[in-house]
Design an enzyme around this catalytic site. Structure first.
Site, PDB file in Angstrom:
ATOM      1  N   ARG A   1      -2.958  -8.496   1.808  1.00 36.22           N
ATOM      2  CA  ARG A   1      -2.350  -7.379   2.036  1.00 36.22           C
ATOM      3  C   ARG A   1      -0.807  -6.858   1.681  1.00 36.22           C
ATOM      4  O   ARG A   1      -0.036  -6.420   1.065  1.00 36.22           O
ATOM      5  CB  ARG A   1      -2.673  -6.322   3.178  1.00 36.22           C
ATOM      6  CG  ARG A   1      -1.683  -5.117   2.488  1.00 36.22           C
ATOM      7  CD  ARG A   1      -2.230  -3.740   4.040  1.00 36.22           C
ATOM      8  NE  ARG A   1      -1.440  -2.401   3.852  1.00 36.22           N
ATOM      9  CZ  ARG A   1      -0.442  -1.978   3.789  1.00 36.22           C
ATOM     10  NH1 ARG A   1       0.781  -2.728   3.737  1.00 36.22           N
ATOM     11  NH2 ARG A   1       0.151  -0.805   3.504  1.00 36.22           N
ATOM     12  N   CYS A   2      -0.126  -8.626   2.606  1.00 41.49           N
ATOM     13  CA  CYS A   2       0.960  -9.009   2.414  1.00 41.49           C
ATOM     14  C   CYS A   2       1.398  -9.115   0.920  1.00 41.49           C
ATOM     15  O   CYS A   2       2.837  -9.110   0.317  1.00 41.49           O
ATOM     16  CB  CYS A   2       1.875  -9.948   3.144  1.00 41.49           C
ATOM     17  SG  CYS A   2       2.162  -9.294   4.398  1.00 41.49           S
ATOM     18  N   MET A   3       0.347 -10.019   0.070  1.00 42.57           N
ATOM     19  CA  MET A   3       0.753 -10.299  -0.926  1.00 42.57           C
ATOM     20  C   MET A   3       0.058  -9.663  -2.983  1.00 42.57           C
ATOM     21  O   MET A   3       0.648 -10.275  -3.518  1.00 42.57           O
ATOM     22  CB  MET A   3      -0.546 -11.799  -1.494  1.00 42.57           C
ATOM     23  CG  MET A   3       0.123 -13.267  -0.435  1.00 42.57           C
ATOM     24  SD  MET A   3      -0.337 -14.088  -0.789  1.00 42.57           S
ATOM     25  CE  MET A   3      -2.356 -13.963  -0.645  1.00 42.57           C
TER      26      MET A   3
ATOM     27  N   GLY B   1      -0.369 -11.846   4.341  1.00 44.11           N
ATOM     28  CA  GLY B   1      -2.264 -12.026   4.245  1.00 44.11           C
ATOM     29  C   GLY B   1      -2.235 -11.506   2.672  1.00 44.11           C
ATOM     30  O   GLY B   1      -1.198 -10.970   1.950  1.00 44.11           O
TER      31      GLY B   1
END
Length: 411
Positions: A400-402, A398
């Site tokens: 945060r991951c990106m 999501g």
């Protein structure tokens, strides 16, 4: 200049990766090996990502794109050689000495923009032979002969989309992480080159908490690391981060005086819960969102504090969120969980309902598909900035991951 002391302080600068050649090379046949659950509609994924980028720039956040950073890095022969030395090791099973040397010659002859595209997007046999042109007849090797025209000499790296995992800033330094899965390990080399040679980072080198390849196989990934403030760092122990990785990170932070404690929390070892930030993120100075499928009272955790030559002191906590509140100097923290049945909870977990990026205290970016979770956050006073992620979410990551924040204001 570059510093991240909080999960929720106003975001100033961030590294993102826009889908490119790497996404164009995802197929039903290679998606599992490349850690995606499905192929991606590439033009829509780019459209979604550009909207994601605009959200930041509209709020005054400086966006650095990974491809551009890498292209600017490999303009120098020294930086290009650094990368090629590491990604074209003749001991790799599919290469061998002859194919490694030929591939290096082809890549080294490229301009920096094209080279960066192939370092992230991969290089297949057909492209290699086209680049060799009239010299191809003299280039024979077992590795090359065994490849079909569309087989990869250098595999694509579509998980570069998730910039948080490979590189994460912790206080005044950066961790360039050794990735647990083989399909992501070359990402580490690209970041090592950027942080070592790019002028933006080379002029004032930051401490390197984790030094990429040198640390493997003691894996740690940035999705498992959260800088919650007050000298405290959370580390998730699940599918991707090992206890050895957590202890090595803690020891280096303590040695430099850049953290006072590390709280490690055990996670279920499952793909849908692969990182800490897939089940828990900080959304305000005193608030965390937690996946509804986890019992907050059952989370097992340990607090690591500076020790002697034998390593950090390790103490098991009676209650995870009590330990977090104590570390933050608070009487308690708010733990926000969405009230929903198990089916809805599992769907929203799969769609990264807890994977939220704070752009300021109490203001987070979330996928629009997670309607229940987003309403719950708003009911608790959290501003939700919705983005579309129908295609971007197919790699199970999501907002945060990106995103890899490199500068935040104090919370």
């Amino acid at each position: 200049m570059f510093q991240v002391n909080s999960e929720v302080g106003a975001l100033k600068q961030v590294i993102l990766h826009e889908p490119g050649l790497d996404f164009e090379r995802l197929t039903p046949g290679n998606k599992d090996e490349l850690l995606f659950d499905d192929v991606v509609w590439v033009s829509r994924a780019r459209e979604e990502h550009r909207a994601f980028q605009r959200l930041f720039t509209d709020r005054g956040v400086t966006v650095h794109l990974l491809h551009d950073l890498l292209a600017q890095t490999v303009k120098t022969e020294e930086a290009a050689a650094f990368v090629l030395d590491r990604v074209l090791d003749e001991r790799q099973p599919h290469l061998g000495g002859s194919l490694a040397r030929v591939t290096r010659r082809v890549l080294a002859a490229m301009g920096p923009d094209e080279l960066a595209s192939h370092l992230i997007g991969g290089l297949n046999k057909r492209e290699l032979l086209q680049a060799l042109g009239e010299h191809r007849a003299g280039c024979r090797s077992l590795g090359l002969d065994l490849l079909a025209d569309d087989d990869f000499v250098l595999a694509p790296l579509p998980n570069s989309l998730f910039t948080r995992d490979t590189s994460c800033w912790i206080h005044d330094g950066v961790a360039v992480n050794p990735m647990r899965k083989s399909g992501r390990r070359r990402e580490t080399v690209n970041y090592e080159a950027v942080y070592t040679f790019h002028p933006m980072f080379a002029q004032e080198p930051a401490p390197r908490w984790i030094d990429g390849e040198a640390m493997a196989p003691a894996a740690i990934e940035g999705g498992d690391v959260a800088v919650i403030g007050h000298g405290t760092v959370l580390v998730g122990l699940g599918e991707r981060t090992t206890p050895a990785g957590a202890e090595l990170l803690a020891g280096r932070l303590f040695e430099a005086g850049s953290a006072r404690r590390v709280i490690a929390v055990e996670l279920p070892k499952a793909r849908a819960l692969m990182h800490l930030d897939t089940v828990l993120t900080m959304v305000d100075r005193d608030a965390f969102t937690l996946f509804a499928g986890l019992d907050r009272r059952a989370l097992r955790s340990w607090t690591l504090t500076p020790g002697g030559p034998a390593g950090p002191h390790v103490t098991e906590n009676a209650d995870f969120f009590t330990a977090v509140a104590d570390a933050l100097g608070l009487g308690a923290v708010r733990v926000l969980q969405t009230a929903q049945d198990s089916y809805a909870a599992e769907r929203e977990q799969w769609n990264d309902g807890c994977n939220l990026l704070a752009v300021a205290p109490g203001s987070v970016v979330a996928y629009e598909v997670n309607e229940n979770s987003n309403r719950m956050l708003e009911d608790n006073g959290i501003e939700v900035l919705r983005v579309r992620g129908d295609q971007l979410g197919r790699g199970r990551g999501g907002p945060r991951c990106m995103s890899c924040p490199v500068e935040r204001a104090a919370a």
